[in-house]
Design a protein around this motif. Structure first.
Motif, PDB file in Angstrom:
ATOM      1  N   ILE A  67      21.643 -71.531  20.932  1.00 24.69           N
ATOM      2  CA  ILE A  67      20.476 -71.228  20.102  1.00 24.69           C
ATOM      3  C   ILE A  67      20.216 -69.722  20.102  1.00 24.69           C
ATOM      4  O   ILE A  67      19.991 -69.118  19.049  1.00 24.69           O
ATOM      5  CB  ILE A  67      19.245 -72.026  20.582  1.00 24.69           C
ATOM      6  N   ALA A  68      20.259 -69.110  21.272  1.00 19.50           N
ATOM      7  CA  ALA A  68      20.056 -67.651  21.356  1.00 19.50           C
ATOM      8  C   ALA A  68      21.148 -66.914  20.600  1.00 19.50           C
ATOM      9  O   ALA A  68      20.866 -65.977  19.829  1.00 19.50           O
ATOM     10  CB  ALA A  68      20.013 -67.206  22.822  1.00 19.50           C
ATOM     11  N   ASP A  69      22.394 -67.326  20.802  1.00 20.80           N
ATOM     12  CA  ASP A  69      23.514 -66.623  20.175  1.00 20.80           C
ATOM     13  C   ASP A  69      23.533 -66.788  18.662  1.00 20.80           C
ATOM     14  O   ASP A  69      23.757 -65.817  17.931  1.00 20.80           O
ATOM     15  CB  ASP A  69      24.839 -67.113  20.766  1.00 20.80           C
ATOM     16  N   ILE A  70      23.292 -67.983  18.172  1.00 18.96           N
ATOM     17  CA  ILE A  70      23.289 -68.197  16.720  1.00 18.96           C
ATOM     18  C   ILE A  70      22.137 -67.434  16.080  1.00 18.96           C
ATOM     19  O   ILE A  70      22.298 -66.838  15.008  1.00 18.96           O
ATOM     20  CB  ILE A  70      23.234 -69.696  16.382  1.00 18.96           C
ATOM     21  N   SER A  71      20.995 -67.426  16.720  1.00 17.94           N
ATOM     22  CA  SER A  71      19.850 -66.688  16.175  1.00 17.94           C
ATOM     23  C   SER A  71      20.160 -65.197  16.067  1.00 17.94           C
ATOM     24  O   SER A  71      19.844 -64.560  15.053  1.00 17.94           O
ATOM     25  CB  SER A  71      18.612 -66.924  17.042  1.00 17.94           C
ATOM     26  N   GLN A  72      20.796 -64.632  17.086  1.00 19.30           N
ATOM     27  CA  GLN A  72      21.174 -63.219  17.031  1.00 19.30           C
ATOM     28  C   GLN A  72      22.273 -62.998  15.997  1.00 19.30           C
ATOM     29  O   GLN A  72      22.253 -62.003  15.263  1.00 19.30           O
ATOM     30  CB  GLN A  72      21.634 -62.722  18.403  1.00 19.30           C
ATOM     31  N   LEU A  73      23.231 -63.909  15.934  1.00 23.59           N
ATOM     32  CA  LEU A  73      24.321 -63.764  14.967  1.00 23.59           C
ATOM     33  C   LEU A  73      23.785 -63.771  13.537  1.00 23.59           C
ATOM     34  O   LEU A  73      24.255 -63.003  12.693  1.00 23.59           O
ATOM     35  CB  LEU A  73      25.362 -64.869  15.165  1.00 23.59           C
ATOM     36  N   GLU A  74      22.804 -64.607  13.261  1.00 26.10           N
ATOM     37  CA  GLU A  74      22.206 -64.611  11.924  1.00 26.10           C
ATOM     38  C   GLU A  74      21.627 -63.235  11.586  1.00 26.10           C
ATOM     39  O   GLU A  74      21.797 -62.752  10.461  1.00 26.10           O
ATOM     40  CB  GLU A  74      21.120 -65.685  11.824  1.00 26.10           C
ATOM     41  N   THR A  75      20.972 -62.602  12.529  1.00 24.83           N
ATOM     42  CA  THR A  75      20.438 -61.251  12.312  1.00 24.83           C
ATOM     43  C   THR A  75      21.567 -60.263  12.066  1.00 24.83           C
ATOM     44  O   THR A  75      21.497 -59.428  11.151  1.00 24.83           O
ATOM     45  CB  THR A  75      19.592 -60.812  13.525  1.00 24.83           C
ATOM     46  N   ASN A  76      22.636 -60.373  12.862  1.00 23.24           N
ATOM     47  CA  ASN A  76      23.752 -59.441  12.718  1.00 23.24           C
ATOM     48  C   ASN A  76      24.482 -59.645  11.390  1.00 23.24           C
ATOM     49  O   ASN A  76      24.940 -58.669  10.781  1.00 23.24           O
ATOM     50  CB  ASN A  76      24.701 -59.579  13.905  1.00 23.24           C
ATOM     51  N   ILE A  77      24.575 -60.877  10.942  1.00 24.92           N
ATOM     52  CA  ILE A  77      25.174 -61.144   9.626  1.00 24.92           C
ATOM     53  C   ILE A  77      24.292 -60.553   8.529  1.00 24.92           C
ATOM     54  O   ILE A  77      24.791 -59.987   7.556  1.00 24.92           O
ATOM     55  CB  ILE A  77      25.392 -62.654   9.419  1.00 24.92           C
ATOM     56  N   GLY A  99      31.575 -50.950  -0.750  1.00 29.35           N
ATOM     57  CA  GLY A  99      33.011 -50.880  -0.993  1.00 29.35           C
ATOM     58  C   GLY A  99      33.462 -51.845  -2.076  1.00 29.35           C
ATOM     59  O   GLY A  99      32.671 -52.594  -2.657  1.00 29.35           O
ATOM     60  N   SER A 100      34.756 -51.826  -2.322  1.00 26.60           N
ATOM     61  CA  SER A 100      35.313 -52.579  -3.447  1.00 26.60           C
ATOM     62  C   SER A 100      35.205 -54.093  -3.276  1.00 26.60           C
ATOM     63  O   SER A 100      35.248 -54.830  -4.253  1.00 26.60           O
ATOM     64  CB  SER A 100      36.788 -52.189  -3.653  1.00 26.60           C
ATOM     65  N   GLU A 101      35.043 -54.578  -2.060  1.00 30.69           N
ATOM     66  CA  GLU A 101      34.921 -56.023  -1.815  1.00 30.69           C
ATOM     67  C   GLU A 101      33.469 -56.488  -1.754  1.00 30.69           C
ATOM     68  O   GLU A 101      33.202 -57.655  -1.457  1.00 30.69           O
ATOM     69  CB  GLU A 101      35.631 -56.383  -0.505  1.00 30.69           C
ATOM     70  N   PHE A 102      32.546 -55.584  -2.061  1.00 35.36           N
ATOM     71  CA  PHE A 102      31.118 -55.884  -1.937  1.00 35.36           C
ATOM     72  C   PHE A 102      30.733 -57.157  -2.687  1.00 35.36           C
ATOM     73  O   PHE A 102      30.093 -58.045  -2.116  1.00 35.36           O
ATOM     74  CB  PHE A 102      30.278 -54.702  -2.441  1.00 35.36           C
ATOM     75  N   PHE A 103      31.096 -57.263  -3.961  1.00 34.89           N
ATOM     76  CA  PHE A 103      30.638 -58.390  -4.772  1.00 34.89           C
ATOM     77  C   PHE A 103      31.196 -59.725  -4.280  1.00 34.89           C
ATOM     78  O   PHE A 103      30.576 -60.762  -4.486  1.00 34.89           O
ATOM     79  CB  PHE A 103      30.977 -58.182  -6.253  1.00 34.89           C
ATOM     80  N   ARG A 104      32.329 -59.706  -3.621  1.00 38.47           N
ATOM     81  CA  ARG A 104      32.909 -60.941  -3.090  1.00 38.47           C
ATOM     82  C   ARG A 104      32.325 -61.284  -1.722  1.00 38.47           C
ATOM     83  O   ARG A 104      32.041 -62.439  -1.426  1.00 38.47           O
ATOM     84  CB  ARG A 104      34.432 -60.810  -2.994  1.00 38.47           C
ATOM     85  N   LEU A 105      32.141 -60.278  -0.866  1.00 37.68           N
ATOM     86  CA  LEU A 105      31.714 -60.532   0.508  1.00 37.68           C
ATOM     87  C   LEU A 105      30.200 -60.620   0.682  1.00 37.68           C
ATOM     88  O   LEU A 105      29.730 -61.319   1.585  1.00 37.68           O
ATOM     89  CB  LEU A 105      32.283 -59.455   1.434  1.00 37.68           C
ATOM     90  N   HIS A 106      29.441 -59.939  -0.166  1.00 39.16           N
ATOM     91  CA  HIS A 106      27.980 -59.957  -0.037  1.00 39.16           C
ATOM     92  C   HIS A 106      27.430 -61.387  -0.071  1.00 39.16           C
ATOM     93  O   HIS A 106      26.688 -61.777   0.841  1.00 39.16           O
ATOM     94  CB  HIS A 106      27.370 -59.081  -1.140  1.00 39.16           C
ATOM     95  N   PRO A 107      27.788 -62.220  -1.056  1.00 35.34           N
ATOM     96  CA  PRO A 107      27.272 -63.596  -1.050  1.00 35.34           C
ATOM     97  C   PRO A 107      27.861 -64.451   0.077  1.00 35.34           C
ATOM     98  O   PRO A 107      27.239 -65.425   0.501  1.00 35.34           O
ATOM     99  CB  PRO A 107      27.643 -64.157  -2.419  1.00 35.34           C
ATOM    100  N   GLN A 108      29.025 -64.067   0.581  1.00 36.15           N
ATOM    101  CA  GLN A 108      29.624 -64.824   1.688  1.00 36.15           C
ATOM    102  C   GLN A 108      28.736 -64.768   2.926  1.00 36.15           C
ATOM    103  O   GLN A 108      28.659 -65.731   3.680  1.00 36.15           O
ATOM    104  CB  GLN A 108      31.025 -64.277   2.003  1.00 36.15           C
ATOM    105  N   MET A 109      28.051 -63.652   3.126  1.00 32.94           N
ATOM    106  CA  MET A 109      27.154 -63.532   4.274  1.00 32.94           C
ATOM    107  C   MET A 109      26.023 -64.556   4.189  1.00 32.94           C
ATOM    108  O   MET A 109      25.621 -65.147   5.193  1.00 32.94           O
ATOM    109  CB  MET A 109      26.582 -62.114   4.389  1.00 32.94           C
ATOM    110  N   ASP A 110      25.514 -64.776   2.960  1.00 35.14           N
ATOM    111  CA  ASP A 110      24.479 -65.800   2.771  1.00 35.14           C
ATOM    112  C   ASP A 110      25.019 -67.184   3.129  1.00 35.14           C
ATOM    113  O   ASP A 110      24.316 -67.994   3.732  1.00 35.14           O
ATOM    114  CB  ASP A 110      23.978 -65.809   1.325  1.00 35.14           C
ATOM    115  N   GLU A 111      26.269 -67.453   2.759  1.00 32.30           N
ATOM    116  CA  GLU A 111      26.875 -68.748   3.078  1.00 32.30           C
ATOM    117  C   GLU A 111      27.019 -68.921   4.582  1.00 32.30           C
ATOM    118  O   GLU A 111      26.745 -70.011   5.115  1.00 32.30           O
ATOM    119  CB  GLU A 111      28.224 -68.891   2.369  1.00 32.30           C
TER     120      GLU A 111
END
Length: 160
Positions: free
Chosen positions: A19-29, A38-50
């Motif tokens: 629980i602690a680790d996932i909560s922190q990972l969500e913040t880091n994501i 960068g050039s991959e922004f449009f592909r990777l930006h929504p991936q973070m939401d997923e």
């Protein structure tokens, strides 16, 4: 309830670690989401939401399982920060390139996978096979993320 606590203490402790680790990972994501460029922004930006959506579902199931075992999930940012093994690092614009942000993320996914492995081991030791099954599925999902981010970084999923 006390019977369960005595029955699954290591599992319950590891669930709270997750629980602690996932909560922190969500913040880091979310940091990666906000600070990428960068050039991959449009592909990777929504991936973070997923990633965060999936982690949110995992977090909820883990907390509910902990409660079902008679435990009390961490529920404050102070508890998350005090118990996580992930960095709580303030970053700034242009501090990291996109590949650096993705490497940082991949390293954190690998850490989370290792915490799922620990959870699977202790739940096996304590014969809590329902928790073990849940964590095994979550670990498989994170392993897939590691494979995909590693491929983006031109690495193998088992590379350090």
């Amino acid at each position: 309830m006390s019977e369960h606590k005595a029955q699954f203490p290591k599992t319950m402790e590891q669930l709270n670690q997750l629980i602690a680790d996932i909560s922190q990972l969500e913040t880091n994501i979310q940091q990666t989401h906000w600070y990428m460029r960068g050039s991959e922004f449009f592909r990777l930006h929504p991936q973070m939401d997923e990633y965060n959506e999936e982690l949110g579902e995992q977090l909820d199931e883990i907390a509910e399982r902990l409660i079902a075992l008679g435990g009390s999930p961490y529920a404050t940012t102070h508890e998350f920060i005090d118990h996580t093994g992930l960095p709580d690092e303030k970053i700034t614009w242009n501090q990291y390139s996109l590949p650096e942000l993705m490497q940082r993320l991949n390293d954190q996914f690998k850490y989370l996978a290792s915490q799922y492995r620990i959870g699977m081991e202790v739940s096996d030791e304590e014969h809590d096979f329902s928790t073990q099954d849940m964590l095994n599925g979550f670990r498989a999902e994170v392993d897939k993320w590691i494979w995909m981010v590693s491929a983006y970084l031109n690495q193998g999923p088992l590379d350090k």
